[in-house]
Design an enzyme around this catalytic site. Structure first.
Site, short mmCIF file in Angstrom:
data_model
loop_
_atom_site.label_atom_id
_atom_site.label_comp_id
_atom_site.label_asym_id
_atom_site.label_seq_id
_atom_site.Cartn_x
_atom_site.Cartn_y
_atom_site.Cartn_z
N ASN A 26 0.87 -1.18 0.00
CA ASN A 26 0.00 0.00 0.00
C ASN A 26 0.91 1.23 0.00
O ASN A 26 1.51 1.56 1.01
CB ASN A 26 -0.89 -0.04 1.26
N TRP A 27 0.99 1.87 -1.16
CA TRP A 27 1.93 2.99 -1.29
C TRP A 27 1.38 4.29 -0.70
O TRP A 27 2.08 5.30 -0.66
CB TRP A 27 2.33 3.17 -2.77
N LYS A 28 0.13 4.27 -0.28
CA LYS A 28 -0.50 5.44 0.36
C LYS A 28 -0.27 6.70 -0.47
O LYS A 28 -0.17 6.61 -1.68
CB LYS A 28 0.00 5.58 1.81
N HIS A 65 -9.41 0.83 5.12
CA HIS A 65 -8.13 1.07 5.80
C HIS A 65 -8.34 2.01 6.99
O HIS A 65 -9.14 2.94 6.91
CB HIS A 65 -7.11 1.66 4.81
N GLU A 124 -6.76 4.42 8.04
CA GLU A 124 -6.59 5.86 7.76
C GLU A 124 -7.84 6.42 7.10
O GLU A 124 -8.19 7.58 7.33
CB GLU A 124 -5.33 6.05 6.89
N GLU A 137 -5.41 -5.38 10.56
CA GLU A 137 -4.37 -4.38 10.80
C GLU A 137 -4.64 -3.66 12.12
O GLU A 137 -5.41 -2.69 12.15
CB GLU A 137 -4.36 -3.35 9.67
N GLY A 152 2.45 1.86 10.84
CA GLY A 152 3.40 2.96 10.69
C GLY A 152 4.11 3.34 11.98
O GLY A 152 4.78 4.37 12.06
N SER A 182 3.47 -2.53 10.31
CA SER A 182 4.93 -2.58 10.51
C SER A 182 5.56 -3.92 10.15
O SER A 182 6.49 -4.37 10.84
CB SER A 182 5.28 -2.16 11.94
N GLY A 200 2.83 -1.30 4.29
CA GLY A 200 2.86 0.14 4.03
C GLY A 200 4.29 0.59 3.79
O GLY A 200 4.85 0.41 2.70
N GLY A 201 4.91 1.17 4.82
CA GLY A 201 6.25 1.76 4.72
C GLY A 201 7.26 0.93 3.95
O GLY A 201 7.92 1.44 3.02
P1 PGA Z 1 2.86 -0.03 7.72
O1 PGA Z 1 1.41 0.18 7.10
O2 PGA Z 1 3.43 -1.28 7.11
O3 PGA Z 1 3.65 1.21 7.33
O4 PGA Z 1 2.69 -0.16 9.20
C1 PGA Z 1 0.55 -0.88 6.92
C2 PGA Z 1 -0.74 -0.40 6.30
O5 PGA Z 1 -1.16 0.73 6.59
O6 PGA Z 1 -1.38 -1.13 5.53
#
Ligand code: PGA
Length: 250
Positions: A9-11, A95, A97, A167, A173, A213, A234-235
């Site tokens: 997920n490149w956000k 998600h 967010e 998640e 993150g 993470s 994510g990251g």
């Molecule tokens: P993260 O994000 O790997 O940076 O913790 C995961 C996600 O939001 O899907």
């Protein structure tokens, strides 16, 4: 059959040039036929270039969001038909967010999932508890509520198009991961809920990803757990070497 899946997920990261650079690196790093199904989710403007750049690979391109209505006066929104017209048939919904910053609740998510399913798209449905829920020992109930409200009314046939992504919000993150044991405990709970509310066949065949993470140094241990079928990253998905290391962690 439960599939092994690793989705990046490149956000809201990477402009077009950066997206192209990341894709080139991914193509260099990745073996031709990875054991896991690999997905990447760039921002809207980069979906089509990403689809074009990856169409000779097994990598699937996913969107990070989608509107619940088919079309109409919804300024700034993107429909299922728009996504499909640029080669995107998978969408991340729910998600944390989106839930936190854009106030997406179960009622809206339920509509979004249904719209995606009606358009024959695959959904990566995200859910998970906040730190407070876990501290108060409410995490199992909370996850049950999130799944029940958004998904358990769906027809059984819809489940072939659903991938679940647990998640825990406190792990996204933050550098703090659920331990492999905590992930397994929750994934097992989720599979039991599927069995109880949808049926054994769906419980046995739905992929449940862990997200929060995940890094090259913890992916192997997490993915080794019985009910963990992969990860939503994510990251670490913004770095080709790290992402490919995670893809190869089964
Ligand atoms: P993260 O994000 O790997 O940076 O913790 C995961 C996600 O939001 O899907």
């Amino acid at each position: 059959m439960r599939e092994k899946i690793v989705a990046g997920n490149w956000k809201m990261n990477n402009d077009l040039a950066e997206t192209e650079e990341l894709i080139s690196k991914l193509k260099l790093q990745m073996v031709k036929e990875p054991e896991a199904k690999v997905m990447v989710a760039p921002g809207f403007p980069n979906l089509y270039p990403t689809f074009q750049a990856l169409k000779d690979t097994p990598v699937i391109v996913a969107a990070q969001n989608m509107h619940e209505n088919e079309s109409g006066a919804y300024t700034g929104e993107v429909s299922a038909a728009m996504l499909k017209s640029v080669g995107v048939t998978t969408v991340i919904l729910g998600h944390s967010e989106r839930r936190a910053y854009f106030h997406e609740d179960s009622a809206i998510l339920k509509k979004k999932v249904l719209t995606a399913i009606n358009n024959d798209m695959t959904v990566i449905f995200c859910f998970g508890e906040e730190l407070e829920d876990r501290k108060n020992d409410k995490h199992f109930d909370l996850v049950e509520k999130q799944l029940k409200e958004a998904l358990f009314d769906l027809p059984k046939s819809a489940w072939k198009n659903i991938i679940l992504a647990y998640e825990p919000v406190w792990a996204i993150g933050t550098g703090e991961t659920a331990s492999p044991e905590q992930a397994q405990e929750m994934h097992k709970h989720i599979r039991t809920l599927l069995d109880k509310n949808v049926g054994k066949e769906v419980a046995d065949s739905t992929s449940i990803l862990y997200g929060g993470s995940v890094k090259p140094n913890n992916a192997k241990e997490i993915f080794a757990k019985e009910d963990v079928d992969g990860g939503l990253i994510g990251g670490a998905s913004l770095n080709a070497v790290d992402f490919v290391a995670i893809v190869n962690s089964f």
